[in-house]
Design a protein around this motif. Structure first.
Motif, PDB file in Angstrom:
ATOM      1  N   LEU A  56       0.797  -1.229   0.000  1.00  0.00           N
ATOM      2  CA  LEU A  56       0.000   0.000   0.000  1.00  0.00           C
ATOM      3  C   LEU A  56       0.830   1.279   0.000  1.00  0.00           C
ATOM      4  N   TYR A  57       2.049   1.238   0.567  1.00  0.00           N
ATOM      5  CA  TYR A  57       2.749   2.499   0.822  1.00  0.00           C
ATOM      6  C   TYR A  57       4.085   2.687   0.105  1.00  0.00           C
ATOM      7  N   PHE A  62       7.411   9.526  -0.233  1.00  0.00           N
ATOM      8  CA  PHE A  62       7.739   9.591   1.186  1.00  0.00           C
ATOM      9  C   PHE A  62       7.854  11.052   1.598  1.00  0.00           C
ATOM     10  N   GLY A  63       6.986  11.465   2.500  1.00  0.00           N
ATOM     11  CA  GLY A  63       6.994  12.842   2.974  1.00  0.00           C
ATOM     12  C   GLY A  63       6.240  12.946   4.284  1.00  0.00           C
ATOM     13  N   THR A  64       6.296  14.097   4.888  1.00  0.00           N
ATOM     14  CA  THR A  64       5.685  14.279   6.206  1.00  0.00           C
ATOM     15  C   THR A  64       4.206  13.944   6.201  1.00  0.00           C
ATOM     16  N   ASN A  65       3.463  14.462   5.209  1.00  0.00           N
ATOM     17  CA  ASN A  65       2.022  14.220   5.155  1.00  0.00           C
ATOM     18  C   ASN A  65       1.702  12.752   4.908  1.00  0.00           C
ATOM     19  N   SER A  66       2.479  12.124   4.031  1.00  0.00           N
ATOM     20  CA  SER A  66       2.256  10.705   3.735  1.00  0.00           C
ATOM     21  C   SER A  66       2.508   9.844   4.962  1.00  0.00           C
ATOM     22  N   PHE A 135       8.995   0.277   9.708  1.00  0.00           N
ATOM     23  CA  PHE A 135       8.575   0.381   8.316  1.00  0.00           C
ATOM     24  C   PHE A 135       8.811   1.780   7.750  1.00  0.00           C
ATOM     25  N   VAL A 136       8.717   2.793   8.591  1.00  0.00           N
ATOM     26  CA  VAL A 136       8.987   4.160   8.117  1.00  0.00           C
ATOM     27  C   VAL A 136      10.414   4.252   7.583  1.00  0.00           C
ATOM     28  N   LEU A 137      11.359   3.587   8.255  1.00  0.00           N
ATOM     29  CA  LEU A 137      12.742   3.555   7.767  1.00  0.00           C
ATOM     30  C   LEU A 137      12.817   2.860   6.405  1.00  0.00           C
ATOM     31  N   LEU A 138      12.130   1.737   6.250  1.00  0.00           N
ATOM     32  CA  LEU A 138      12.117   1.029   4.973  1.00  0.00           C
ATOM     33  C   LEU A 138      11.499   1.897   3.879  1.00  0.00           C
ATOM     34  N   TRP A 139      10.460   2.616   4.227  1.00  0.00           N
ATOM     35  CA  TRP A 139       9.788   3.514   3.281  1.00  0.00           C
ATOM     36  C   TRP A 139      10.740   4.625   2.849  1.00  0.00           C
ATOM     37  N   ALA A 140      11.488   5.164   3.798  1.00  0.00           N
ATOM     38  CA  ALA A 140      12.451   6.218   3.462  1.00  0.00           C
ATOM     39  C   ALA A 140      13.506   5.686   2.489  1.00  0.00           C
ATOM     40  N   LEU A 141      13.954   4.452   2.699  1.00  0.00           N
ATOM     41  CA  LEU A 141      14.917   3.844   1.791  1.00  0.00           C
ATOM     42  C   LEU A 141      14.301   3.615   0.414  1.00  0.00           C
TER      43      LEU A 141
END
Length: 336
Positions: A56-57, A62-66, A135-141
């Motif tokens: 889904l993500y 990747f940003g603050t609002n997301s 997961f936020v770390l994985l998303w940033a990558l």
């Protein structure tokens, strides 16, 4: 886009945990379906969670609002009902009743509310919530260096293996914590994430998509300690066994990638129903089984009664608490 067959898989995960606990508590069939085998249902939950977050993500910016929308959505899905159950358990325990779960003092309450520790089935919620932040770390990558996700996952798996899954638990000023449960759960979240990364792009040949792959789910009961033909210690180590991780990953892969989406065993109204109430069913089935077991009834009657009452309580919880609270939180967050 909804992947309908995953509803049934989620419901099946909750029912695996239900049957295991019923077998353990009542010694149904000599406890053959117990022995901690509910872990396999929780493994499915964790893989589903990692898969859906990735699916889904990770393709979104990747940003603050997301990230805010993601955290609100995950918080609204899991936390409100969990907090209500924890607070109710604490209140009941203070009045001398273990009708729900045993939370005897303010330190134990704080451990639960900080997602550091969980009594009985509540143990699985802290790993879930803590992984939301991983997961936020994985998303940033994934934004610019998606390949590093694989390096990070492989590195973590190797580190966990060579450190024998560190037993990190104890208390701080009386507040209990148990990071061991988090560490042993990570491989299952990671496998889900990897599969989610490739779900939209992996081209499975049409000749490989067969309805009969649904029967791969029969491999799960073959790992039950009392039923398994396996003679190694893998069937008893469960969370700490990479052999079990391999089997559960194969089951998950076959269901997600090889079973057609319209498979009648996995895409049906019964599966939709149990998938919808799976979280409430998971949190509430244990107290129901414990109360039903007090009656002098045949064990088969107890099984049917426990399932009906657990499903009824879960459905009422879903429509009266879980869904309305989630909607209210998302609505309030979107208004700001």
């Amino acid at each position: 886009m909804e992947i309908r067959k995953l509803n049934s898989l989620r419901g099946m995960a909750a029912l695996i945990v239900f049957v295991t606990h019923f077998s353990d508590i009542t010694q149904w069939l000599g406890g053959a379906f117990g022995g901690g085998a509910g872990a396999y249902g929780v493994m499915l939950f964790f893989m589903l969670s990692g898969f859906l977050m990735s699916y889904l993500y990770l393709d979104k910016d990747f940003g603050t609002n997301s990230v805010k929308r993601y955290l609100v959505a995950r918080f609204a899905r899991v936390v409100p009902l969990y907090v209500l159950v924890v607070l109710a358990s604490f209140a009941l325990t203070k009045f001398g009743s273990d009708l729900l779960y045993h939370i005897p003092d303010h330190q134990a309450l704080l451990g639960h509310l900080l997602f550091l520790y969980g009594d009985s089935v509540l143990w699985s919620i802290p790993p879930e919530v803590q992984f939301y932040f991983v997961f936020v770390l994985l998303w940033a990558l994934a934004a610019n260096r998606r390949g590093y996700i694989y390096i990070l996952i492989v590195g973590c798996l190797l580190l966990l293996f060579f450190t024998n899954f560190p037993r990190i638990y104890g208390d701080i000023y009386g507040v209990p914590y148990n990071q061991f449960t988090v560490l042993r759960s990570l491989p299952y979240f990671f496998i889900g994430v990897v599969f989610g990364l490739h779900y939209k792009t992996l081209a499975i040949p049409a000749y490989l998509k067969k309805h009969r792959f649904a029967f791969v789910l029969c491999l799960i009961p073959l790992m039950y300690p009392e039923l398994s033909p396996i003679t190694s210690d893998a069937k008893n180590r469960m969370w700490l066994s990479y052999e079990v991780l391999l089997v559960m990953s194969c089951v998950f892969f076959c269901v997600v990638f090889l079973v057609p989406d319209n498979n009648v065993l996995l895409a049906n109204k019964v599966g939709d129903f149990f998938g919808k109430i799976s979280y409430s069913l998971y949190l509430l089935h244990m107290p129901v089984i414990m109360q039903v077991n007090r009656f002098e009834l045949a064990v088969e009657v107890k099984l049917v009664l426990s399932l009906i009452l657990s499903a009824a309580c879960a459905y009422l919880s879903f429509i009266c608490l879980e869904r309305p609270l989630a909607r209210a939180i998302r609505k309030r967050a979107n208004a700001h």
